[in-house]
Motif scaffolding. Structure first.
Motif, PDB file in Angstrom:
ATOM      1  N   HIS A  53      -3.963 -18.179  37.472  1.00 29.48           N
ATOM      2  CA  HIS A  53      -3.609 -19.554  37.101  1.00 29.48           C
ATOM      3  C   HIS A  53      -4.823 -20.402  36.733  1.00 29.48           C
ATOM      4  CE1 HIS A  53      -0.183 -18.247  39.681  1.00 29.48           C
ATOM      5  NE2 HIS A  53       0.513 -18.862  38.742  1.00 29.48           N
ATOM      6  N   GLY A  54      -6.011 -19.908  37.047  1.00 27.87           N
ATOM      7  CA  GLY A  54      -7.220 -20.645  36.707  1.00 27.87           C
ATOM      8  C   GLY A  54      -7.384 -21.955  37.447  1.00 27.87           C
ATOM      9  N   LEU A  55      -6.808 -22.042  38.638  1.00 23.13           N
ATOM     10  CA  LEU A  55      -6.848 -23.308  39.389  1.00 23.13           C
ATOM     11  C   LEU A  55      -7.944 -23.337  40.448  1.00 23.13           C
ATOM     12  CD1 LEU A  55      -3.000 -23.785  39.918  1.00 23.13           C
ATOM     13  CD2 LEU A  55      -4.472 -25.078  38.360  1.00 23.13           C
ATOM     14  N   ARG A  56      -8.511 -22.156  40.784  1.00 25.29           N
ATOM     15  CA  ARG A  56      -9.484 -22.108  41.880  1.00 25.29           C
ATOM     16  C   ARG A  56     -10.804 -21.453  41.466  1.00 25.29           C
ATOM     17  NH1 ARG A  56      -7.603 -18.579  45.128  1.00 25.29           N
ATOM     18  NH2 ARG A  56      -5.741 -18.024  43.943  1.00 25.29           N
ATOM     19  N   GLY A  57     -11.096 -21.515  40.160  1.00 28.97           N
ATOM     20  CA  GLY A  57     -12.395 -21.053  39.681  1.00 28.97           C
ATOM     21  C   GLY A  57     -12.688 -19.611  40.022  1.00 28.97           C
ATOM     22  N   ASP A  58     -13.848 -19.389  40.641  1.00 31.81           N
ATOM     23  CA  ASP A  58     -14.289 -18.030  40.977  1.00 31.81           C
ATOM     24  C   ASP A  58     -13.322 -17.344  41.932  1.00 31.81           C
ATOM     25  OD1 ASP A  58     -16.497 -18.398  39.401  1.00 31.81           O
ATOM     26  OD2 ASP A  58     -17.852 -18.877  41.053  1.00 31.81           O
ATOM     27  N   GLU A  59     -12.688 -18.127  42.788  1.00 36.58           N
ATOM     28  CA  GLU A  59     -11.736 -17.537  43.731  1.00 36.58           C
ATOM     29  C   GLU A  59     -10.559 -16.904  42.994  1.00 36.58           C
ATOM     30  OE1 GLU A  59      -8.803 -19.007  47.335  1.00 36.58           O
ATOM     31  OE2 GLU A  59     -10.691 -20.103  47.027  1.00 36.58           O
ATOM     32  N   ALA A  87      -3.917 -27.503  32.439  1.00 37.44           N
ATOM     33  CA  ALA A  87      -3.801 -28.065  31.092  1.00 37.44           C
ATOM     34  C   ALA A  87      -2.344 -28.085  30.640  1.00 37.44           C
ATOM     35  CB  ALA A  87      -4.649 -27.268  30.115  1.00 37.44           C
ATOM     36  N   LEU A  88      -1.601 -27.033  30.984  1.00 39.93           N
ATOM     37  CA  LEU A  88      -0.183 -26.965  30.636  1.00 39.93           C
ATOM     38  C   LEU A  88       0.601 -28.077  31.321  1.00 39.93           C
ATOM     39  CD1 LEU A  88       2.148 -25.413  29.273  1.00 39.93           C
ATOM     40  CD2 LEU A  88       2.319 -24.022  31.341  1.00 39.93           C
ATOM     41  N   ALA A  89       0.291 -28.316  32.595  1.00 39.86           N
ATOM     42  CA  ALA A  89       0.982 -29.375  33.340  1.00 39.86           C
ATOM     43  C   ALA A  89       0.706 -30.744  32.720  1.00 39.86           C
ATOM     44  CB  ALA A  89       0.531 -29.354  34.802  1.00 39.86           C
ATOM     45  N   LYS A  90      -0.531 -30.968  32.340  1.00 38.70           N
ATOM     46  CA  LYS A  90      -0.909 -32.252  31.731  1.00 38.70           C
ATOM     47  C   LYS A  90      -0.243 -32.430  30.375  1.00 38.70           C
ATOM     48  CE  LYS A  90      -4.960 -35.051  30.544  1.00 38.70           C
ATOM     49  NZ  LYS A  90      -6.456 -35.073  30.500  1.00 38.70           N
ATOM     50  N   GLU A  91      -0.251 -31.360  29.598  1.00 39.20           N
ATOM     51  CA  GLU A  91       0.329 -31.423  28.253  1.00 39.20           C
ATOM     52  C   GLU A  91       1.824 -31.695  28.294  1.00 39.20           C
ATOM     53  OE1 GLU A  91       1.354 -28.225  24.720  1.00 39.20           O
ATOM     54  OE2 GLU A  91      -0.426 -27.893  25.971  1.00 39.20           O
ATOM     55  N   ARG A  92       2.523 -31.040  29.232  1.00 40.10           N
ATOM     56  CA  ARG A  92       3.974 -31.167  29.282  1.00 40.10           C
ATOM     57  C   ARG A  92       4.445 -32.239  30.255  1.00 40.10           C
ATOM     58  NH1 ARG A  92       6.993 -25.629  29.787  1.00 40.10           N
ATOM     59  NH2 ARG A  92       8.664 -27.137  29.451  1.00 40.10           N
ATOM     60  N   LYS A  93       3.483 -32.889  30.930  1.00 36.26           N
ATOM     61  CA  LYS A  93       3.778 -33.965  31.882  1.00 36.26           C
ATOM     62  C   LYS A  93       4.716 -33.483  32.983  1.00 36.26           C
ATOM     63  CE  LYS A  93       3.020 -37.619  28.463  1.00 36.26           C
ATOM     64  NZ  LYS A  93       3.584 -38.781  27.755  1.00 36.26           N
ATOM     65  N   ILE A  94       4.350 -32.344  33.559  1.00 32.57           N
ATOM     66  CA  ILE A  94       5.089 -31.784  34.683  1.00 32.57           C
ATOM     67  C   ILE A  94       4.097 -31.506  35.804  1.00 32.57           C
ATOM     68  CG2 ILE A  94       6.959 -30.792  33.303  1.00 32.57           C
ATOM     69  CD1 ILE A  94       5.514 -28.138  33.337  1.00 32.57           C
ATOM     70  N   SER A  95       4.605 -31.209  37.000  1.00 32.71           N
ATOM     71  CA  SER A  95       3.723 -30.928  38.128  1.00 32.71           C
ATOM     72  C   SER A  95       3.016 -29.597  37.927  1.00 32.71           C
ATOM     73  CB  SER A  95       4.517 -30.902  39.437  1.00 32.71           C
ATOM     74  OG  SER A  95       5.365 -29.765  39.476  1.00 32.71           O
ATOM     75  N   ALA A  99       4.514 -26.113  36.401  1.00 32.05           N
ATOM     76  CA  ALA A  99       3.826 -25.427  35.303  1.00 32.05           C
ATOM     77  C   ALA A  99       3.466 -24.002  35.690  1.00 32.05           C
ATOM     78  CB  ALA A  99       2.569 -26.208  34.911  1.00 32.05           C
ATOM     79  N   ALA A 100       2.998 -23.805  36.931  1.00 37.84           N
ATOM     80  CA  ALA A 100       2.637 -22.466  37.398  1.00 37.84           C
ATOM     81  C   ALA A 100       3.867 -21.570  37.457  1.00 37.84           C
ATOM     82  CB  ALA A 100       1.987 -22.560  38.774  1.00 37.84           C
ATOM     83  N   ARG A 101       4.985 -22.106  37.936  1.00 35.07           N
ATOM     84  CA  ARG A 101       6.218 -21.314  38.025  1.00 35.07           C
ATOM     85  C   ARG A 101       6.693 -20.891  36.625  1.00 35.07           C
ATOM     86  NH1 ARG A 101       8.699 -24.521  40.974  1.00 35.07           N
ATOM     87  NH2 ARG A 101       9.869 -25.688  39.424  1.00 35.07           N
ATOM     88  N   GLU A 102       6.652 -21.822  35.674  1.00 28.74           N
ATOM     89  CA  GLU A 102       7.091 -21.504  34.317  1.00 28.74           C
ATOM     90  C   GLU A 102       6.157 -20.489  33.663  1.00 28.74           C
ATOM     91  OE1 GLU A 102       7.548 -25.122  32.124  1.00 28.74           O
ATOM     92  OE2 GLU A 102       9.281 -25.795  33.303  1.00 28.74           O
ATOM     93  N   ALA A 103       4.855 -20.626  33.918  1.00 25.70           N
ATOM     94  CA  ALA A 103       3.889 -19.681  33.349  1.00 25.70           C
ATOM     95  C   ALA A 103       4.108 -18.277  33.924  1.00 25.70           C
ATOM     96  CB  ALA A 103       2.466 -20.155  33.621  1.00 25.70           C
ATOM     97  N   ARG A 104       4.385 -18.194  35.232  1.00 24.23           N
ATOM     98  CA  ARG A 104       4.643 -16.893  35.860  1.00 24.23           C
ATOM     99  C   ARG A 104       5.896 -16.245  35.278  1.00 24.23           C
ATOM    100  NH1 ARG A 104       3.120 -19.641  40.587  1.00 24.23           N
ATOM    101  NH2 ARG A 104       5.295 -19.915  41.214  1.00 24.23           N
ATOM    102  N   HIS A 105       6.945 -17.054  35.110  1.00 24.77           N
ATOM    103  CA  HIS A 105       8.192 -16.508  34.573  1.00 24.77           C
ATOM    104  C   HIS A 105       7.983 -15.973  33.161  1.00 24.77           C
ATOM    105  CE1 HIS A 105      12.117 -16.716  32.497  1.00 24.77           C
ATOM    106  NE2 HIS A 105      12.563 -16.208  33.627  1.00 24.77           N
TER     107      HIS A 105
END
Length: 323
Positions: A53-59, A87-95, A99-105
């Motif tokens: 998801h790219g949310l925690r950098g190196d982790e 970036a997806l959450a910001k672009e689509r104005k969702i949490s 955004a993570a759930r939709e990307a996983r699906h």
């Protein structure tokens, strides 16, 4: 080291151990435990699917590399992709969570198409289920929401989600991993109070345990089981009514018959939901739309209401139709 109590996986009989199946794996304790349990159960054709998801950098990058090493160790196929969830959450104005759930699906759907297998194993367990039910309760969900997650679920996309650990407690998973000396990754975001689910896990459930002086998870799960049973019964009644030949015309309009008007509101709401979503095939139908549709049956109810996507529901001459 003492041996942990055995964990029994609840896997539908249609899931043949020799067939290729997807395993959504984060590298955390639950999905790593499910990987080892599935291998022990004879599943030899697992395809490990990991979305960074790219949310925690190196982790986050470390999680992906850990999954790659697991796949190599057990000679399994591995699919890893990266997504810019923030970036997806910001672009689509969702949490971020949405955004993570939709990307996983979307990722799992691509992998299902690529490997021509539509079964996806997920590692949700009993505490996840209790947290889901409590969250849905606080959102004002009906019986379907109170039922929580399903052990086996077919999505409209064609994916079949299978949750073999939904009956297993977190403590059992921890004991299993310890007894097998399994390595896994710790997600630092799991302790962050920014996420509502974490607060349910670390604050709400412990507080409820304290208030009732007992472990409340089994009671919450019982609520989910009863809700699922009752919802299934009502859905079956609605389906039987709607599929009877005298209630829906060839043009997919719904006849306003004495039988329709006599239905209990719990069944009637499901008839409208099935009719609008499945027969008329309208996307985006929500609870408020169904309530408005039911109000049209009142003696002085409206003859026309608005529906999503610039559609309208109309009533005339004992007939309801969408235009």
């Amino acid at each position: 080291m003492p041996t942990a109590a055995p964990i029994t996986l609840h896997v539908p009989s249609a899931c043949a151990p020799s067939a290729p199946v997807l395993l959504a794996i984060s590298g955390g304790r639950d999905s790593v435990a499910l990987l080892h349990l599935l291998r022990e159960a004879g599943f030899t054709n697992l395809i490990l699917c990991h979305l960074n998801h790219g949310l925690r950098g190196d982790e986050s990058d470390g999680d992906a590399m850990f999954v790659q090493r697991l796949a190599k160790k057990y000679e399994l196929k591995c699919e890893i992709e990266a997504a810019h969830v923030a970036a997806l959450a910001k672009e689509r104005k969702i949490s971020v969570e949405t955004a993570a759930r939709e990307a996983r699906h979307a990722f799992l759907l691509r992998m299902a198409e690529k490997h021509d297998t539509w079964i996806v194993f997920l590692a949700h367990h009993a505490e996840d289920q209790a947290e889901t039910i409590l969250a849905n309760l606080c959102r004002g969900s009906g019986l379907a929401g109170l039922a929580g997650m399903h052990a086996a679920q077919r999505l409209d996309s064609g994916l079949h989600l299978v949750r073999p650990l939904l009956h297993v407690r977190r403590s059992e998973i921890d004991a299993y991993l310890k007894s097998k000396r399994c390595k896994f990754r710790e997600d630092s975001s799991n302790t962050s109070p920014k996420h509502r689910r974490n607060r349910l896990r670390h604050e709400a459930l412990p507080l409820l345990n304290d208030i009732f002086a007992r472990d409340v998870v089994p009671q919450v799960l019982r609520l989910g089981s009863l809700a699922e049973q009752d919802d299934d019964g009502l859905q079956r009644q609605a389906f039987a009514f709607l599929t009877a030949p005298q209630h829906v015309n060839e043009d997919r309009s719904l006849l306003v018959t004495p039988e329709l008007l006599a239905l209990h509101p719990a069944v009637l709401s499901r008839v409208f939901a099935l009719w609008l979503r499945e027969v008329v095939e309208l996307p985006g139908i929500e609870h408020d739309d169904i309530e408005a549709a039911m109000a049209m049956l009142a003696p002085k109810g409206p003859a026309k209401i608005n529906l999503p996507h610039d559609r309208h529901l109309r009533r005339k001459a004992k007939r309801l139709w969408v235009e």
